[in-house]
Design a protein around this motif. Structure first.
Motif, mmCIF file in Angstrom:
data_model
loop_
_atom_site.group_PDB
_atom_site.id
_atom_site.type_symbol
_atom_site.label_atom_id
_atom_site.label_comp_id
_atom_site.label_asym_id
_atom_site.label_seq_id
_atom_site.Cartn_x
_atom_site.Cartn_y
_atom_site.Cartn_z
ATOM 1 N N TYR A 144 5.459 -2.351 1.580
ATOM 2 C CA TYR A 144 4.931 -3.338 0.651
ATOM 3 C C TYR A 144 3.562 -3.025 0.048
ATOM 4 O O TYR A 144 3.173 -3.682 -0.908
ATOM 5 N N ASN A 145 2.813 -2.088 0.590
ATOM 6 C CA ASN A 145 1.464 -1.870 0.056
ATOM 7 C C ASN A 145 1.106 -0.386 0.075
ATOM 8 O O ASN A 145 0.014 0.004 0.503
ATOM 9 N N MET A 146 2.015 0.411 -0.446
ATOM 10 C CA MET A 146 1.824 1.856 -0.438
ATOM 11 C C MET A 146 0.642 2.268 -1.310
ATOM 12 O O MET A 146 -0.060 3.245 -1.022
ATOM 13 N N TYR A 147 0.401 1.529 -2.375
ATOM 14 C CA TYR A 147 -0.707 1.859 -3.272
ATOM 15 C C TYR A 147 -2.039 1.860 -2.519
ATOM 16 O O TYR A 147 -2.828 2.791 -2.626
ATOM 17 N N ALA A 148 -2.288 0.803 -1.753
ATOM 18 C CA ALA A 148 -3.556 0.696 -1.025
ATOM 19 C C ALA A 148 -3.675 1.788 0.031
ATOM 20 O O ALA A 148 -4.737 2.389 0.196
ATOM 21 N N LEU A 149 -2.595 2.056 0.748
ATOM 22 C CA LEU A 149 -2.633 3.064 1.808
ATOM 23 C C LEU A 149 -2.948 4.440 1.237
ATOM 24 O O LEU A 149 -3.816 5.163 1.752
ATOM 25 N N ALA A 150 -2.261 4.820 0.168
ATOM 26 C CA ALA A 150 -2.457 6.145 -0.418
ATOM 27 C C ALA A 150 -3.801 6.253 -1.119
ATOM 28 O O ALA A 150 -4.509 7.263 -0.993
ATOM 29 N N ARG A 151 -4.168 5.217 -1.862
ATOM 30 C CA ARG A 151 -5.427 5.274 -2.611
ATOM 31 C C ARG A 151 -6.623 5.318 -1.667
ATOM 32 O O ARG A 151 -7.617 6.003 -1.934
ATOM 33 N N ASN A 152 -6.550 4.586 -0.564
ATOM 34 C CA ASN A 152 -7.673 4.606 0.379
ATOM 35 C C ASN A 152 -7.907 6.001 0.934
ATOM 36 O O ASN A 152 -9.047 6.435 1.079
ATOM 37 N N ALA A 153 -6.819 6.709 1.254
ATOM 38 C CA ALA A 153 -6.969 8.068 1.774
ATOM 39 C C ALA A 153 -7.669 8.960 0.750
ATOM 40 O O ALA A 153 -8.552 9.760 1.095
ATOM 41 N N TRP A 154 -7.293 8.811 -0.511
ATOM 42 C CA TRP A 154 -7.940 9.588 -1.585
ATOM 43 C C TRP A 154 -9.387 9.145 -1.777
ATOM 44 O O TRP A 154 -10.282 9.961 -1.961
ATOM 45 N N LYS A 155 -9.606 7.817 -1.731
ATOM 46 C CA LYS A 155 -10.938 7.258 -1.974
ATOM 47 C C LYS A 155 -11.947 7.755 -0.948
ATOM 48 O O LYS A 155 -13.082 8.090 -1.299
ATOM 49 N N TYR A 156 -11.565 7.798 0.323
ATOM 50 C CA TYR A 156 -12.507 8.190 1.364
ATOM 51 C C TYR A 156 -12.945 9.636 1.192
ATOM 52 O O TYR A 156 -14.107 9.977 1.435
ATOM 53 N N ILE A 157 -12.023 10.490 0.788
ATOM 54 C CA ILE A 157 -12.386 11.889 0.541
ATOM 55 C C ILE A 157 -13.346 11.973 -0.633
ATOM 56 O O ILE A 157 -14.361 12.674 -0.584
ATOM 57 N N SER A 207 12.159 -0.694 8.267
ATOM 58 C CA SER A 207 10.997 0.150 8.554
ATOM 59 C C SER A 207 11.340 1.353 9.432
ATOM 60 O O SER A 207 10.731 2.419 9.282
ATOM 61 N N TYR A 208 12.303 1.198 10.321
ATOM 62 C CA TYR A 208 12.617 2.281 11.257
ATOM 63 C C TYR A 208 12.973 3.584 10.540
ATOM 64 O O TYR A 208 12.387 4.644 10.849
ATOM 65 N N PRO A 209 13.915 3.587 9.594
ATOM 66 C CA PRO A 209 14.215 4.863 8.915
ATOM 67 C C PRO A 209 13.032 5.396 8.116
ATOM 68 O O PRO A 209 12.846 6.621 8.029
ATOM 69 N N VAL A 210 12.217 4.502 7.556
ATOM 70 C CA VAL A 210 11.053 4.959 6.797
ATOM 71 C C VAL A 210 10.048 5.638 7.730
ATOM 72 O O VAL A 210 9.488 6.695 7.388
ATOM 73 N N LEU A 211 9.832 5.072 8.898
ATOM 74 C CA LEU A 211 8.889 5.660 9.846
ATOM 75 C C LEU A 211 9.367 7.041 10.310
ATOM 76 O O LEU A 211 8.562 7.966 10.477
ATOM 77 N N ARG A 212 10.653 7.179 10.494
ATOM 78 C CA ARG A 212 11.198 8.502 10.841
ATOM 79 C C ARG A 212 10.983 9.493 9.691
ATOM 80 O O ARG A 212 10.633 10.660 9.919
ATOM 81 N N GLU A 213 11.186 9.021 8.481
ATOM 82 C CA GLU A 213 10.984 9.894 7.328
ATOM 83 C C GLU A 213 9.526 10.337 7.217
ATOM 84 O O GLU A 213 9.241 11.468 6.806
ATOM 85 N N ILE A 214 8.602 9.461 7.587
ATOM 86 C CA ILE A 214 7.181 9.798 7.514
ATOM 87 C C ILE A 214 6.854 10.931 8.478
ATOM 88 O O ILE A 214 6.089 11.851 8.142
ATOM 89 N N MET A 220 9.035 11.554 -0.505
ATOM 90 C CA MET A 220 7.918 11.579 -1.451
ATOM 91 C C MET A 220 8.237 10.775 -2.703
ATOM 92 O O MET A 220 7.381 10.070 -3.247
ATOM 93 N N GLY A 221 9.480 10.854 -3.136
ATOM 94 C CA GLY A 221 9.886 10.062 -4.297
ATOM 95 C C GLY A 221 9.781 8.576 -4.017
ATOM 96 O O GLY A 221 9.292 7.805 -4.851
ATOM 97 N N ASN A 222 10.229 8.165 -2.822
ATOM 98 C CA ASN A 222 10.150 6.753 -2.459
ATOM 99 C C ASN A 222 8.706 6.281 -2.326
ATOM 100 O O ASN A 222 8.367 5.159 -2.734
ATOM 101 N N LEU A 223 7.850 7.119 -1.737
ATOM 102 C CA LEU A 223 6.453 6.736 -1.584
ATOM 103 C C LEU A 223 5.772 6.615 -2.941
ATOM 104 O O LEU A 223 4.989 5.686 -3.178
ATOM 105 N N THR A 224 6.060 7.558 -3.834
ATOM 106 C CA THR A 224 5.484 7.498 -5.175
ATOM 107 C C THR A 224 5.955 6.252 -5.911
ATOM 108 O O THR A 224 5.174 5.574 -6.589
ATOM 109 N N GLU A 225 7.229 5.940 -5.769
ATOM 110 C CA GLU A 225 7.760 4.714 -6.362
ATOM 111 C C GLU A 225 7.081 3.486 -5.746
ATOM 112 O O GLU A 225 6.740 2.526 -6.442
#
Length: 735
Positions: A438-451, A545-552, A669-674
């Motif tokens: 539900y909040n992939m934008y914040a998770l990914a952007r924060n990682a970029w922001k901190y760097i 969430s279970y299959p997504v966590l495995r994919e991660i 990666m496609g799903n995360l980008t989406e």
């Protein structure tokens, strides 16, 4: 009764160090001379210079103790009173300007006791300046009191000759009862503070940390405070036992006492109006503004305190910001954000990349039995609006906590989860993998922001900002069987069968989650041992969430393999197979934001115990060495995690296996980008978000167009590059 001593005026400016503490054959100036190193360029006043000084309404208890350089201009010293030995450098008929403050070079309207001055200084209206060494082109304007005592420690946790142990400064981190207290010192890194606050049952290690600190500083009395070149100090009230680097800017501070303020041309530090700072270390590039109160503290480089923040008995990591609120007895790793006056943080270890929302209260559950306990929060800790937590609690990496009053201790082992307190149903609810759903934008952007915001010029510790890293992946692989077991237990209860042992439940749960998620979606699934209460703790949407966590976990492995190939373009598949044979999983520790294998940390501690690491600087060299090998160790860990996830041994690491993993990673990666795009898109399509704008055009002007979002565009471009890289590797190795 106030103890006011009355002594002869002839002693003012002399006997800075009691004779009992002077080495044989040394005078009170020997340490001062070592610090300054320019005493050979000074001479006594000429008769003409003396005449001009007297005519300009200057006085001295002994003009023979006023030493000057050859370029000294006596016309630029007016209405000053000198006591003790004072040495003055070049004074030329210029004025210095800094941010529209323009002042003539020279010494004016000031009382100066036993000080050294560099070239072309500006000293205006300093009521009392005592035992300081002032660098070149320094501006001191409107300062009430600025002095150094002979026992000054400049914020370091040491004692000087003749002082009792009670005078030692301790910093009580992580716990209010002082059980994890450490000695602050200039140059302390987050990793140092972490190692020292842990392992309190290891007295030998604790003793060695104290020895390292003692060895780093001189116990002799008589060091002067120093002000580095081009530093500007204006409109300050009290500055006592403070040493200041070059190019610092201090304006309007109320009280600065027993501090080291690090600053240099490329990393300038600033302290602003109304601040009161006592017993602390301030790192390079720090900003402290507007009524801040800080006592017994360390601020690592490029950290900030603003708008009335209170920081007490705490360590604030690099690139962290605290505004308005209060923080007590806490150890905070790099990249922490806390901006709200009604947020409170007490007795906690917060491992960085964290954000405290308004109304969040972490700790301070005082009762009749004792002080607060402790909270340990992994990277990405995010307590939301009006969250109240109780000691003792522990949270896995990237835990988001929804609004609520959490009355019981929590132990949340599920990374990337959302925690909710449902008061209506009296149920604790946990949604594993919330960020990815539900909040992939914040998770990914924060990682970029901190760097992007890491402004350290001297990166001694390699700080990990990626959400896919050894600490989070180890937690994830620990959490997956917990989810499987919970699902298995729920199924047996639903079928009204006796619940078997853990292994059988895990097997059944995995089977259902992988092959029959529709059945799992209809089940009530509960976690155990996550809350100190008898109420239920529900796991939500685990079928999603279970299959997504495995994919991660799979993506973590492939991404690190591709990063390795980018740096080693000539590597062969055989070399990768060789890495797979030695790859091992295992626990990792977050050592001040730097991730290290637990075995490495144990070896490091053992070397400290044995004296093989004999100084903090040597320990910092070890941090650098570990940072240099981190990528290779992370690669092996990622490969081991990927093989563990798929149940593959080293012999099973074949081209076909790698091809399968890479193809799956492209899908992920496609799903995360989406997910990044969709989670941000909601802010543009939600009618409640749009209702404050009169038109779409106004909304676009105020918050910008979605299609112009630079981070989203960068992410989409990154997906294209990722697909291309996977295709090239597959072709190269004929996968």
């Amino acid at each position: 009764m106030n103890r006011i001593e009355k002594r002869p005026l002839t002693e003012l400016g002399y006997n800075f160090v009691d004779a009992a503490y002077l080495p044989k054959g040394k005078d009170e100036y020997y340490l001062r001379d070592q610090q300054w190193g320019r005493q050979g360029v000074y001479r006594k006043l000429t008769a003409q210079e003396l005449e001009i000084l007297v005519r300009n309404d200057n006085t001295s208890d002994d003009w023979n103790n006023i030493m000057v350089s050859n370029e000294f201009n006596p016309q630029l010293v007016q209405h000053c009173h000198f006591y003790g030995m004072v040495r003055i450098g070049k004074l030329e008929p210029y004025f210095l300007e800094f941010r529209n403050l323009r002042l003539a070079v020279g010494l004016y309207n000031s009382t100066i006791t036993s000080c050294d001055f560099g070239d072309n200084v500006v000293v205006h209206n300093v009521n009392f300046l005592s035992h300081y060494i002032i660098g070149n082109e320094v501006i001191l304007f409107n300062v009430n009191e600025m002095e150094t005592t002979d026992f000054a420690k400049f914020g370091n946790g040491i004692i000087k000759d003749g002082e009792s142990e009670e005078r030692r400064l301790w910093m009580e981190l992580c716990n209010e009862n002082g059980g994890r207290k450490i000695l602050p010192f200039d140059g302390m890194l987050p990793g140092d503070a972490y190692l020292w606050t842990r392992n309190r049952d290891d007295q030998q290690l604790m003793d060695q940390f104290r020895i390292l600190t003692e060895k780093q500083f001189d116990k002799r009395r008589g060091y002067y405070g120093m002000v580095g070149d081009r530093t500007v100090i204006k409109n300050c009230k009290i500055i006592k036992d403070v040493t200041i680097g070059s190019d610092a800017y201090l304006k309007g501070a109320n009280k600065l006492k027993n501090l080291t303020i690090n600053s240099r041309p490329d990393e300038t530090s600033q302290i602003g109006e109304g601040c009161e700072l006592v017993n602390g270390i301030i790192g390079y590039g720090c900003r402290i503004f507007y009524g801040v109160k800080a006592v017994r503290f360390v601020m690592a480089s490029h950290s900030q305190l603003k708008y009335g923040a209170r920081l007490i008995n705490s360590y604030l990591g690099n690139n962290a910001t605290i505004s308005c609120c209060e923080v007590l007895n806490s150890l905070i790793f790099p990249a922490h954000e806390q901006h709200h006056n009604n947020s409170f943080l007490c007795a906690a270890l917060v491992m960085g990349q964290s954000n405290m929302a308004a109304g969040a209260t972490i700790g301070s559950n005082h009762n009749s039995r004792g002080a607060d306990g402790e909270i340990i929060a992994g990277r990405g800790f995010w307590p939301g609006l009006c969250v109240s937590l109780k000691h003792n609690s522990r949270f896995a990496t990237f835990t988001l906590i929804a609004k609520g009053n959490y009355m019981n201790e929590l132990d949340i082992p599920y990374p990337f989860s959302l925690v909710m307190n449902d008061e209506h149903d009296n149920t604790l609810k946990i949604m594993p993998g919330y960020w990815f759903l539900y909040n992939m934008y914040a998770l990914a952007r924060n990682a970029w922001k901190y760097i992007d915001r890491d402004k350290r010029s001297n990166k001694i510790q390699y700080i990990e900002y990626d959400y896919m890293a050894p600490d989070s992946m180890e937690e994830l692989l620990h959490a997956l069987p917990l989810i499987e077991q919970a699902v298995g237990e729920a199924w047996y209860l639903q079928e009204k069968q006796e619940v078997p042992g853990a292994k059988t439940c895990i097997k059944k749960g995995q089977e259902l989650l992988l092959h029959d998620p529709a059945t799992v979606a209809k089940m009530n699934i509960y976690a155990s041992k996550v809350e100190n209460s008898n109420r239920k703790a529900a796991l939500l949407k685990v079928h999603r969430s279970y299959p997504v966590l495995r994919e991660i976990v799979n993506l973590y492995g492939v991404r690190n393999i591709l990063a390795y190939l980018a740096k080693q373009p000539d590597a062969t598949f055989a070399q990768l197979q060789s890495l797979a044979k030695t790859a091992k999983r295992g626990p990792w520790q977050n050592v001040g934001g730097q991730l290290m294998r637990e075995a490495t940390v144990e070896d490091l501690k053992n070397r400290i115990r044995k004296g093989k690491i004999g100084s903090w600087l040597q320990l910092h060299d070890v941090y650098k060495q570990e940072g240099a090998v981190y990528e290779s160790e992370k690669l092996q860990h990622a490969i081991a995690c990927m093989m563990h996830l798929h149940g593959v041994s080293a012999d099973g690491f074949t081209p076909a296996f790698l091809k399968q993993c890479m193809e799956q990673s492209v899908y992920t990666m496609g799903n995360l980008t989406e997910g990044i795009y969709r989670s941000r898109e909601k802010d543009y399509t939600n009618p409640f978000r749009k209702m404050t704008y009169s038109s779409q055009e106004e909304m676009d002007v105020v918050i910008g167009k979605l299609e112009d979002n630079g981070f989203i565009r960068q992410t989409i471009a990154g997906l294209k590059t990722y697909k291309k890289t996977v295709k090239e590797v597959s072709k190269k190795w004929a996968l």
